[in-house]
Design a protein around this motif. Structure first.
Motif, PDB file in Angstrom:
ATOM      1  N   THR A 106     121.331 -54.962  -0.994  1.00 32.24           N
ATOM      2  CA  THR A 106     119.946 -55.420  -1.166  1.00 32.24           C
ATOM      3  C   THR A 106     119.014 -54.831  -0.109  1.00 32.24           C
ATOM      4  O   THR A 106     117.810 -54.892  -0.264  1.00 32.24           O
ATOM      5  N   GLY A 107     119.596 -54.242   0.959  1.00 27.46           N
ATOM      6  CA  GLY A 107     118.710 -53.751   2.019  1.00 27.46           C
ATOM      7  C   GLY A 107     118.810 -52.256   2.265  1.00 27.46           C
ATOM      8  O   GLY A 107     118.676 -51.808   3.399  1.00 27.46           O
ATOM      9  N   LEU A 108     119.058 -51.460   1.228  1.00 31.46           N
ATOM     10  CA  LEU A 108     119.237 -50.010   1.421  1.00 31.46           C
ATOM     11  C   LEU A 108     117.963 -49.353   1.955  1.00 31.46           C
ATOM     12  O   LEU A 108     116.872 -49.569   1.416  1.00 31.46           O
ATOM     13  N   SER A 109     118.119 -48.565   3.017  1.00 32.48           N
ATOM     14  CA  SER A 109     116.960 -47.901   3.622  1.00 32.48           C
ATOM     15  C   SER A 109     116.922 -46.427   3.204  1.00 32.48           C
ATOM     16  O   SER A 109     117.956 -45.749   3.194  1.00 32.48           O
ATOM     17  N   THR A 110     115.732 -45.930   2.900  1.00 30.15           N
ATOM     18  CA  THR A 110     115.604 -44.524   2.480  1.00 30.15           C
ATOM     19  C   THR A 110     115.717 -43.564   3.674  1.00 30.15           C
ATOM     20  O   THR A 110     115.725 -42.354   3.505  1.00 30.15           O
ATOM     21  N   GLU A 111     115.814 -44.136   4.874  1.00 26.70           N
ATOM     22  CA  GLU A 111     115.982 -43.297   6.074  1.00 26.70           C
ATOM     23  C   GLU A 111     117.375 -42.676   6.146  1.00 26.70           C
ATOM     24  O   GLU A 111     117.609 -41.734   6.869  1.00 26.70           O
ATOM     25  N   ALA A 252     116.866 -50.278  -8.160  1.00 25.42           N
ATOM     26  CA  ALA A 252     116.665 -50.665  -6.759  1.00 25.42           C
ATOM     27  C   ALA A 252     115.539 -49.828  -6.129  1.00 25.42           C
ATOM     28  O   ALA A 252     115.353 -48.648  -6.457  1.00 25.42           O
ATOM     29  N   ASP A 253     114.853 -50.497  -5.233  1.00 29.68           N
ATOM     30  CA  ASP A 253     113.713 -49.907  -4.537  1.00 29.68           C
ATOM     31  C   ASP A 253     114.045 -48.563  -3.879  1.00 29.68           C
ATOM     32  O   ASP A 253     113.208 -47.657  -3.821  1.00 29.68           O
ATOM     33  N   TYR A 254     115.265 -48.423  -3.377  1.00 29.40           N
ATOM     34  CA  TYR A 254     115.718 -47.189  -2.712  1.00 29.40           C
ATOM     35  C   TYR A 254     115.401 -45.966  -3.569  1.00 29.40           C
ATOM     36  O   TYR A 254     114.877 -44.963  -3.097  1.00 29.40           O
ATOM     37  N   PHE A 255     115.717 -46.043  -4.867  1.00 27.21           N
ATOM     38  CA  PHE A 255     115.559 -44.881  -5.758  1.00 27.21           C
ATOM     39  C   PHE A 255     114.098 -44.678  -6.153  1.00 27.21           C
ATOM     40  O   PHE A 255     113.667 -43.563  -6.413  1.00 27.21           O
TER      41      PHE A 255
END
Ligand code: XUL
Length: 519
Positions: A106-111, A252-255
């Motif tokens: 739930t907390g994947l970061s795009t960094e 998911a927001d990451y993508f």
């Protein structure tokens, strides 16, 4: 509407984007693990040199490939136009995750990359895949606990099979009980990738779930007895089960942030590669079985009802579009055709001429062309068996032997698939050898049904894109099939002989098999 279908297979991760309004493929891309990610040391998608039949892959490689795939697709089309995504994974492979998994998801970061963030969630570094044959002992234990392989088959749709996930889980539990205990979630390749894309613990669909020896095909729920026979505390570690029409949630927001997808892209539950291929071939409604001719030959079909193979050779999986599908593998496919061809030093042209020069039924001369141990039926072959006149049995008649090989293969296939209780209107034929007219005619004659050659390539990814369109956009399956699953032009063949022509051969093949099984 644009939809995206993903095929996470053994050697590569591929994708197709389709436009359902225009009825065209927008673009396709593929990432080959061995070529693009050589540092994983898996030139063919798995780590070579496993001991005792073990065949494993690194799930981080699959995640890296997914990112490369999205980069490639993003360079080819506008990803924000994609309304829905679904996918399929190589069946049976399993991924083991610890307690950090839900939080990380739930907390994947795009960094950072997916692999570096999700890697620490693996409670087992590598995933056993479908090529693994290390679990004979575990299969025997599961069969014994259930009171015999017949019960395992009636419940789960297959007898306990080495590559299936339940026996694999049992082996992991036995070999490394503390890592098993630290495992909070067990996913299939399909549900693992679906979880990553949707940022939540995704369900396992009935298509892929039935390849585990854990799911009861009569009510599509985890079977308490099978779970108990497999490993302790397993119910808690498995995701929920969903039918193939389920929406898992938005992407998911990451993508969205990293690749520019739209925030309301919907994810349809992923499935196994074979169930997805059934859809992509246009064969997901009963009446249209598919025969895929490859190194081994495969027969699969949407089934009218849930019955398991009393012989324990075939498999039943959920059909992503409702009900069940069957799958049966014949080890001696092209392998056997080629061995007979080579025996006479023929080329494929001469092989076809031999089929054309001999009459259907072959005057009752038959062959069971089992060069390798066969699994349909289970026979530890030591070489082909022939029945006919003496010269034929001494391999002195090349053309007759070639026809006997092909007729024997398809008579055996017809007999071995009768448990599926199909009533086909047409048989779809695909794979390399399907282009051979004389061979396709034998299929039509033996099965007494018309045969249609299929032009579909990449049916696994296509099936996923079609499911996403059907589920999210409500687009009728018939319309999707009309646009994307067209048969090869002028490739329809009708039976040309009466079924009586094959009666003697059918009896002889059945006799040869029962004599062989008994010895
Ligand atoms: C089916 C099977 C393979 C895998 C990989 O039972 O093991 O077809 O799905 O493609």
């Amino acid at each position: 509407m644009w939809t995206l279908g993903i095929d996470a297979s053994t050697q590569s991760c591929s994708a197709v984007v389709i436009d359902t309004e225009v009825g065209v493929v927008v673009t396709e891309a593929s990432v080959n693990f061995g070529q693009s990610l050589p540092h994983y040391g898996a030139p063919s998608g798995f780590i070579p040199g496993g001991s005792g039949g073990e065949v494993q892959s690194d799930p981080r490689m699959w995640l890296d490939a997914l990112e490369l795939l999205f980069e490639a697709l993003g360079a080819q089309c506008d990803l924000s136009r994609i309304a829905a995504i679904s996918g399929a994974g190589q069946q049976h492979g399993s991924v083991y995750l610890n307690e950090a998994w839900p939080r990380v998801l739930t907390g994947l970061s795009t960094e950072d990359s997916l692999a570096s963030q999700i890697g620490p969630c693996l409670s087992r570094e590598t995933a056993p895949i479908w090529m693994d044959t290390s679990t004979a002992a575990e299969c025997a234990e599961i069969n014994a606990a259930l009171g015999g392989s017949d019960r395992v088959c009636a419940k789960s749709g297959s007898i306990a099979i080495e590559r299936f996930t339940g026996p694999q889980i049992r082996r992991f539990y036995k070999k490394d009980p503390s890592a098993y205990e630290q495992t909070e979630s067990i996913h299939l390749v399909s549900s693992f990738l679906c979880s990553v894309l949707s940022g939540r613990n995704a369900p396992i669909d009935t298509g892929d779930g039935a390849g585990m020896n854990l799911l009861n095909i009569n009510d599509w729920s985890w079977d308490p007895e099978l779970l108990e026979a497999t490993a302790p505390d397993l119910a808690r570690k498995l995701p929920s089960v969903a039918d193939g029409a389920s929406t898992v949630g938005p992407l998911a927001d990451y993508f969205v942030r990293k690749y520019g997808f739209s925030a309301d892209t919907a994810i349809t539950v992923f499935t196994g590669d074979n169930p997805s291929s059934l859809v992509g071939m246009g064969a997901s409604r009963p009446g249209r079985p598919v025969i895929s001719l490859g190194t081994s030959d495969t027969f699969f079909a949407a089934m009218p009802g849930a019955v398991a193979d009393p012989g324990g050779c075939g498999h039943v999986f959920g059909n992503p579009l409702g009900g069940c599908m069957s799958l049966q593998c014949f080890v001696n496919g092209s392998l056997a055709r080629e061995a007979v061809k080579d025996r006479f030093s023929y080329d494929w042209g001469q092989f076809s001429e031999a089929l054309e020069a001999t009459p259907p039924g072959n005057g009752g001369r038959v062959m069971l062309p089992f060069f390798q141990p066969e699994i349909s039926p289970r026979i530890d072959a030591t070489g082909p068996r022939l029945r006919g006149d003496a010269a034929f049995e001494r391999w002195e008649q090349p053309a007759v032997a070639i026809r006997a090989c092909v007729e024997g293969q398809f008579i055996n296939m017809l007999q071995c698939t009768s448990w599926m209780r199909l009533n086909p209107e047409v048989l779809y034929l695909t794979g390399g050898a399907s282009k051979n007219d004389a061979l396709a005619q034998i299929v039509a004659d033996v099965f007494q049904v018309k045969v249609q050659r299929l032009a579909v390539s990449g049916s696994v990814a296509l099936g996923a894109a079609m499911r996403a369109a059907h589920n999210r956009g409500g687009i009728a399956l018939e319309a999707l099939e009309a646009a994307f699953c067209q048969p090869e032009p002028n490739s329809l063949l009708k039976p040309q002989v009466h079924s009586a022509v094959y009666l003697q051969s059918m009896e002889r093949i059945a006799e040869l098999k029962s004599a062989w099984i008994d010895t």
